[in-house]
Design a protein around this motif. Structure first.
Motif, mmCIF file in Angstrom:
data_model
loop_
_atom_site.group_PDB
_atom_site.id
_atom_site.type_symbol
_atom_site.label_atom_id
_atom_site.label_comp_id
_atom_site.label_asym_id
_atom_site.label_seq_id
_atom_site.Cartn_x
_atom_site.Cartn_y
_atom_site.Cartn_z
ATOM 1 N N GLU A 542 0.833 -1.198 0.000
ATOM 2 C CA GLU A 542 0.000 0.000 0.000
ATOM 3 C C GLU A 542 0.871 1.252 0.000
ATOM 4 O O GLU A 542 2.069 1.192 0.260
ATOM 5 N N TRP A 543 0.234 2.397 -0.256
ATOM 6 C CA TRP A 543 0.928 3.672 -0.239
ATOM 7 C C TRP A 543 -0.044 4.750 0.205
ATOM 8 O O TRP A 543 -1.255 4.570 0.205
ATOM 9 N N SER A 544 0.507 5.857 0.608
ATOM 10 C CA SER A 544 -0.324 6.997 0.990
ATOM 11 C C SER A 544 0.467 8.272 0.824
ATOM 12 O O SER A 544 1.696 8.289 0.965
ATOM 13 N N ALA A 545 -0.259 9.349 0.525
ATOM 14 C CA ALA A 545 0.368 10.665 0.466
ATOM 15 C C ALA A 545 0.419 11.264 1.865
ATOM 16 O O ALA A 545 -0.200 10.755 2.800
ATOM 17 N N ALA A 546 1.152 12.326 2.045
ATOM 18 C CA ALA A 546 1.233 12.984 3.353
ATOM 19 C C ALA A 546 -0.143 13.481 3.765
ATOM 20 O O ALA A 546 -0.900 14.030 2.956
ATOM 21 N N GLY A 547 -0.492 13.267 5.046
ATOM 22 C CA GLY A 547 -1.780 13.714 5.570
ATOM 23 C C GLY A 547 -2.932 12.803 5.207
ATOM 24 O O GLY A 547 -4.089 13.230 5.212
ATOM 25 N N SER A 548 -2.662 11.555 4.926
ATOM 26 C CA SER A 548 -3.723 10.613 4.531
ATOM 27 C C SER A 548 -4.379 10.001 5.763
ATOM 28 O O SER A 548 -3.786 9.917 6.840
ATOM 29 N N THR A 549 -5.624 9.579 5.587
ATOM 30 C CA THR A 549 -6.347 8.867 6.639
ATOM 31 C C THR A 549 -6.555 7.402 6.276
ATOM 32 O O THR A 549 -7.202 6.674 7.024
ATOM 33 N N SER A 550 -6.021 6.992 5.141
ATOM 34 C CA SER A 550 -6.097 5.587 4.734
ATOM 35 C C SER A 550 -4.995 5.340 3.714
ATOM 36 O O SER A 550 -4.350 6.272 3.226
ATOM 37 N N CYS A 551 -4.790 4.092 3.392
ATOM 38 C CA CYS A 551 -3.766 3.713 2.417
ATOM 39 C C CYS A 551 -4.421 3.211 1.129
ATOM 40 O O CYS A 551 -5.538 2.675 1.148
ATOM 41 N N ASN A 552 -3.716 3.376 0.040
ATOM 42 C CA ASN A 552 -4.172 2.887 -1.260
ATOM 43 C C ASN A 552 -3.259 1.743 -1.705
ATOM 44 O O ASN A 552 -2.085 1.693 -1.346
ATOM 45 N N LEU A 553 -3.835 0.851 -2.496
ATOM 46 C CA LEU A 553 -3.041 -0.255 -3.020
ATOM 47 C C LEU A 553 -2.011 0.257 -4.013
ATOM 48 O O LEU A 553 -2.312 1.106 -4.869
ATOM 49 N N ARG A 554 -0.792 -0.221 -3.881
ATOM 50 C CA ARG A 554 0.256 0.162 -4.819
ATOM 51 C C ARG A 554 -0.003 -0.454 -6.203
ATOM 52 O O ARG A 554 -0.572 -1.545 -6.312
ATOM 53 N N ASN A 706 9.605 -7.294 -4.121
ATOM 54 C CA ASN A 706 8.728 -6.148 -4.360
ATOM 55 C C ASN A 706 9.423 -4.896 -3.839
ATOM 56 O O ASN A 706 9.493 -4.674 -2.625
ATOM 57 N N GLU A 707 9.909 -4.083 -4.715
ATOM 58 C CA GLU A 707 10.632 -2.872 -4.330
ATOM 59 C C GLU A 707 9.637 -1.732 -4.139
ATOM 60 O O GLU A 707 8.953 -1.307 -5.077
ATOM 61 N N THR A 708 9.559 -1.224 -2.892
ATOM 62 C CA THR A 708 8.594 -0.171 -2.560
ATOM 63 C C THR A 708 9.241 1.151 -2.194
ATOM 64 O O THR A 708 8.536 2.133 -1.966
ATOM 65 N N SER A 709 10.562 1.195 -2.116
ATOM 66 C CA SER A 709 11.235 2.414 -1.659
ATOM 67 C C SER A 709 11.513 3.403 -2.782
ATOM 68 O O SER A 709 11.822 4.561 -2.517
ATOM 69 N N TRP A 710 11.424 2.977 -4.020
ATOM 70 C CA TRP A 710 11.766 3.870 -5.123
ATOM 71 C C TRP A 710 10.663 4.882 -5.408
ATOM 72 O O TRP A 710 10.924 6.036 -5.681
ATOM 73 N N TYR A 711 9.414 4.416 -5.343
ATOM 74 C CA TYR A 711 8.285 5.273 -5.667
ATOM 75 C C TYR A 711 7.214 5.105 -4.589
ATOM 76 O O TYR A 711 6.980 3.995 -4.093
ATOM 77 N N PRO A 712 6.553 6.180 -4.204
ATOM 78 C CA PRO A 712 5.581 6.091 -3.104
ATOM 79 C C PRO A 712 4.326 5.333 -3.465
ATOM 80 O O PRO A 712 3.677 4.762 -2.591
ATOM 81 N N ASP A 713 3.952 5.316 -4.736
ATOM 82 C CA ASP A 713 2.672 4.730 -5.121
ATOM 83 C C ASP A 713 2.799 3.490 -5.994
ATOM 84 O O ASP A 713 1.807 3.002 -6.518
ATOM 85 N N LYS A 714 4.023 3.003 -6.171
ATOM 86 C CA LYS A 714 4.213 1.853 -7.048
ATOM 87 C C LYS A 714 5.051 0.791 -6.359
ATOM 88 O O LYS A 714 5.896 1.085 -5.516
ATOM 89 N N THR A 715 4.806 -0.443 -6.759
ATOM 90 C CA THR A 715 5.641 -1.573 -6.346
ATOM 91 C C THR A 715 6.323 -2.123 -7.590
ATOM 92 O O THR A 715 5.644 -2.605 -8.503
ATOM 93 N N ILE A 716 7.617 -1.994 -7.635
ATOM 94 C CA ILE A 716 8.380 -2.472 -8.792
ATOM 95 C C ILE A 716 8.810 -3.905 -8.515
ATOM 96 O O ILE A 716 9.500 -4.177 -7.525
ATOM 97 N N LEU A 717 8.388 -4.810 -9.395
ATOM 98 C CA LEU A 717 8.772 -6.214 -9.256
ATOM 99 C C LEU A 717 10.159 -6.392 -9.846
ATOM 100 O O LEU A 717 10.357 -6.283 -11.063
ATOM 101 N N VAL A 718 11.116 -6.653 -8.981
ATOM 102 C CA VAL A 718 12.503 -6.789 -9.423
ATOM 103 C C VAL A 718 13.067 -8.093 -8.881
ATOM 104 O O VAL A 718 12.419 -8.809 -8.123
ATOM 105 N N CYS A 719 14.287 -8.371 -9.304
ATOM 106 C CA CYS A 719 15.015 -9.510 -8.751
ATOM 107 C C CYS A 719 16.025 -8.983 -7.736
ATOM 108 O O CYS A 719 16.861 -8.134 -8.065
#
Length: 834
Positions: A542-554, A706-719
């Motif tokens: 999941e991801w969220s922007a600053a000041g969010s009250t819930s998370c969104n699926l990446r 699942n790389e989640t640190s590169w982008y706040p709203d995306k999960t990059i599938l890497v090796c």
């Protein structure tokens, strides 16, 4: 006059004769009537009534507001103290209750109750009256043998305040004389080990505090002041309040014990300094009156005052000029209960004029100033604690009824009743009184009743706006529409304003209600129902922007085979295969020409083949990563590219050695040729890299991640590559690149046909730029650019090393002759010797 008249007639006649008796009786009655009409009636004391069983009553008809410290014992004059109308009403209510019971044919039918009521006006100077109640003949002799039944009272009704009860209760507890209080609410009396014969018909402080806390929570006030009388009752209320608000959103911003010396101006300045708008006043009526009157004088405005049950039904304060300027007054009170017959009793009792002369002492039993009150003055005062007095007397009567076995219609007068027997029946009390089921719990506290919530309206009345039921079910209700707020809307009382959505609280000071607001950063969210002092991390998916009250699926990202970039790269890979095969065929056709032999001869085919096999890794960078595809992304390239680099190292080394070092080290050159040093080096590099890759894949294989640190709203599938497992292969590749660069740079001044320094250096530089760019700028499409880097690395050697040679073979055949090469070498030799 009557004595003189009777004496005169007696002297005339000498004696009273039987014939004269009726005449004198009539004359005496006439005189009595004339005397009554001219002056007043003389009646028995209101404080005393004879009966078969005696009840004691303790009422603070007068209040000793400022006791004087004395250096020797002195009798207290209660009549000199301020007169309390509401206490006198409760005093009359006990008298009425006893009279009602005595007139009843169901309750104690052939038994009469009497009473001895004492004006308990002082907490510390009332012991003489208490000891009189406890004694049989008004005299206690501590040095004498204790009698079997010292007390002449069966039970005690009172006292009103907790401090009064604490001063006298131990005296009654010793002989288990039941003491049923109608006003002492301190929680200490619930301890049966200390007060075994103490019961009460008023709810303990914990119930009042519970209602007050519910009111505060109902209106979302979190920053409050608690003002209380500085005695057992007030201190107990404060401690209970502190315990009750523990774990809630309510904070006690200011608290103060009040007495006759309190500087109210300083109290209000402190409250204003703390910006508190909700003030709880937990004090008796005389203390509350002083506080509220001072608030009016000090021009305190726009506050909410929450009154305890001791003064919420006060009749005088609502009539004070300026009372509505101080704000809104809410309160907790006993429900207003109309007691049938009490009004008629007061009118009958006060409907005649009593003596005001010296015989007043006979009327009062204790000197007082209460006989001139009009019925309306008694009936129109604060009705607080009236039903508790009424219930206390009736509870004792029912207990005595059961003790004397009066259920048969007559009481068994042969039973000798003792206070402890009445106590046992009191604890088991269960009877209906004015539609209320009166019972006590194991602590002697009332197991019935409710509280009203009142609002002092503009008319000066305590208007009921809600209620809090304790039994049989707990229920709380307030009708907000009935409240006319001074501020036109519900006031706020907070140390800090509530944070906006998406902001957490950061403590600011010692109170949890005082805080600053901090926005929850990216990747976190604020849960309203959770801990207000922390931001909750989103899940990895999941991801969220600053000041969010819930998370969104990446959004999951990987490069599919259908991606345009993937298609172009795979087309380029197949083109490389075709180009490699074409070059191999061209080199095979021209195998014996100088260009092919200078390029390495048979080593060219090995080099081209390994470059082609390195290209296989490109096809595993597309599609969703799997364990096998992660392995194949690097294994072919690193293994076969190692062989290609080894070929270039050997080729560069041989050219440099032949031209620059062969003459100096002839033996080394012979050994190198004899034992095929070039093939040994290539084989060693291949075997070493193969073993390193094998161990790396065994102990730390690459795996999907699942790389989640590169982008706040995306999960990059890497090796995910384990650095420890692949440091060996990388070091070997870097070492070969370094050797290749060194040997090619050493041969930068060799003949053009043997000088590959520029081509090899440019290829190695291009490879470095490719990989640096990938990890810096292209993380979102890293799979695509890693595949492109591999493709470019292979193409770099193919285009900048082999393609120029193919160009010479095809388009510059004159340079592909033995004579041309010998000429180039001859010119180089001449240049060196010059």
């Amino acid at each position: 006059m009557r004595s003189y008249f009777m004496f005169h007639i007696g002297m005339v006649n000498g004696s009273f004769t039987s014939t004269m008796k009726p005449f004198f009786i009539s004359l005496l009655l006439l005189e009595s009537f004339l005397h009554e009409s001219a002056q007043c009636t003389v009646q028995g004391s209101e404080f005393h009534l004879e009966g078969d069983y005696l009840l004691a009553g303790l009422f603070d008809i007068h209040h000793d507001s400022s006791p004087v410290v004395q250096d020797r014992p002195e009798a207290i004059n209660c009549s000199s103290k301020p007169f309390i109308h509401s206490s006198y009403r409760r005093f009359q209510l006990m008298r009425f209750s006893v009279e009602e019971i005595n007139n009843s044919t169901d309750l104690l039918p052939n038994v009469s109750l009497g009473y001895e009521i004492f004006d308990h006006c002082s907490d510390i100077h009332s012991f003489p009256g208490i000891l009189k109640l406890l004694s049989v003949d008004g005299l206690i002799q501590p040095w004498a043998e204790p009698p079997k039944n010292l007390s002449k009272v069966m039970a005690v009704v009172g006292t009103h305040t907790s401090t009064q009860a604490l001063t006298v209760a131990p005296l009654f507890m010793m002989d288990l004389i039941p003491m049923v209080s109608y006003g002492a609410a301190s929680s200490v009396f619930s301890r049966k080990q200390n007060f075994p014969s103490f019961l009460r018909t008023v709810h303990p402080n914990k119930d009042v505090i519970e209602v007050i806390v519910n009111i505060i929570q109902h209106f979302n006030w979190s920053w409050v002041a608690f003002l209380h009388i500085d005695d057992d009752y007030g201190n107990d209320g404060r401690e209970l309040f502190i315990k009750k608000i523990d774990g809630t959103e309510i904070c006690l911003g200011y608290t103060k014990g009040l007495d006759q010396h309190t500087n109210y101006s300083q109290v209000f300045r402190q409250i204003e300094a703390h910006q508190i708008n909700a003030i709880i006043v937990f004090a008796p009526e005389w203390t509350a009156e002083a506080l509220i009157k001072s608030a009016i004088q000090q021009n305190v405005t726009n506050k909410v005052w929450i009154a305890g049950d001791a003064w919420s039904l006060n009749k005088e304060l609502p009539k004070e000029k300026g009372i509505h300027n101080i704000g809104t007054i809410l309160g907790v009170s006993e429900p207003k209960v109309t007691i049938p017959g009490f009004s008629d009793f007061i009118h009958h009792s006060k409907g005649q004029t009593h003596c005001e002369n010296a015989e007043q002492s006979m009327f009062c039993n204790q000197v007082c100033n209460c006989s001139s009150l009009k019925p309306e003055e008694i009936l129109n005062v604060d009705p607080s604690f009236n039903f508790p007095v009424y219930a206390a007397v009736h509870a004792i009567a029912h207990a005595l009824h059961n003790t004397l076995q009066c259920d048969s219609g007559r009481c068994n007068r042969s039973i000798t009743a003792y206070p402890y027997m009445v106590l046992a029946e009191l604890k088991k009390s269960k009877f209906i009184l004015l539609n209320q089921s009166v019972t006590f719990d194991e602590n002697g506290d009332p197991n019935y009743g409710s509280y009203s919530i009142v609002f002092w309206n503009q008319s000066g009345d305590a208007q009921e706006i809600g209620f809090h039921n304790f039994y049989p079910n707990l229920y709380f209700f307030i009708d907000n529409s009935k409240i006319q707020w001074k501020t036109k809307e519900v006031p706020t009382s907070r140390c800090s304003q509530e944070c906006d959505e998406g902001f957490k609280k950061k403590p600011d000071g010692i109170h949890r209600c005082c805080f600053k607001c901090e926005i929850c950063p990216n990747g976190t969210y604020f849960n309203k129902t959770g801990n207000p002092y922390e931001c909750i991390n989103c899940k990895d998916t999941e991801w969220s922007a600053a000041g969010s009250t819930s998370c969104n699926l990446r959004e999951l990202e990987f490069v599919p085979f259908t991606d345009i970039g993937a298609i172009l790269i795979m087309v380029g890979a197949w083109a490389l295969v075709v180009l490699t095969v074409a070059m191999s065929v061209l080199f095979a056709i021209n195998y014996n020409t100088p260009v092919v032999r200078s390029a390495g001869g048979p080593m060219c085919f090995l080099n081209l083949g390994c470059l082609c096999l390195s290209n296989v890794s490109v096809f595993f960078y597309f599609g969703k990563p799997t364990a096998s595809s992660c392995v194949m992304r690097l294994l072919p390239f690193r293994l076969f590219y190692t062989v290609s680099l080894a070929c270039f190292v050997v080729r560069s080394f041989q050219i440099v050695f032949i031209f620059k070092m062969a003459a100096k080290f002839p033996n080394f050159h012979s050994v190198w040729i004899k034992y095929h040093g070039q093939w040994l080096f290539i084989t060693l590099a291949f075997v070493t890299q193969a073993l390193l890759l094998l161990f790396g894949n065994m102990f730390a294989p690459p795996k999907p991640h699942n790389e989640t640190s590169w982008y706040p709203d995306k999960t990059i599938l890497v090796c995910e590559m384990n650095i420890k497992g692949y440091v060996g292969p990388v070091v070997l590749l870097v070492s070969l690149c370094f050797l290749c660069f060194i040997f090619s740079y050493m041969g930068k001044d060799l003949p053009e046909n043997y000088n590959e320094a520029k081509a090899i250096t440019f290829c190695l530089l291009l490879i470095s730029i490719n990989y640096a760019s990938i990890y810096t700028f292209f993380k979102n499409n890293i799979a695509t650019f890693e595949a492109l880097a591999i493709l470019l690395s292979v193409y770099s050697f193919l285009l900048f090393y082999f393609l120029p040679k193919c160009y010479i073979i095809i388009f510059q055949s004159h340079k592909n002759t033995q004579e041309y090469f010998l000429g180039v070498i001859l010119n180089y030799t001449r240049t060196i010797y010059r």
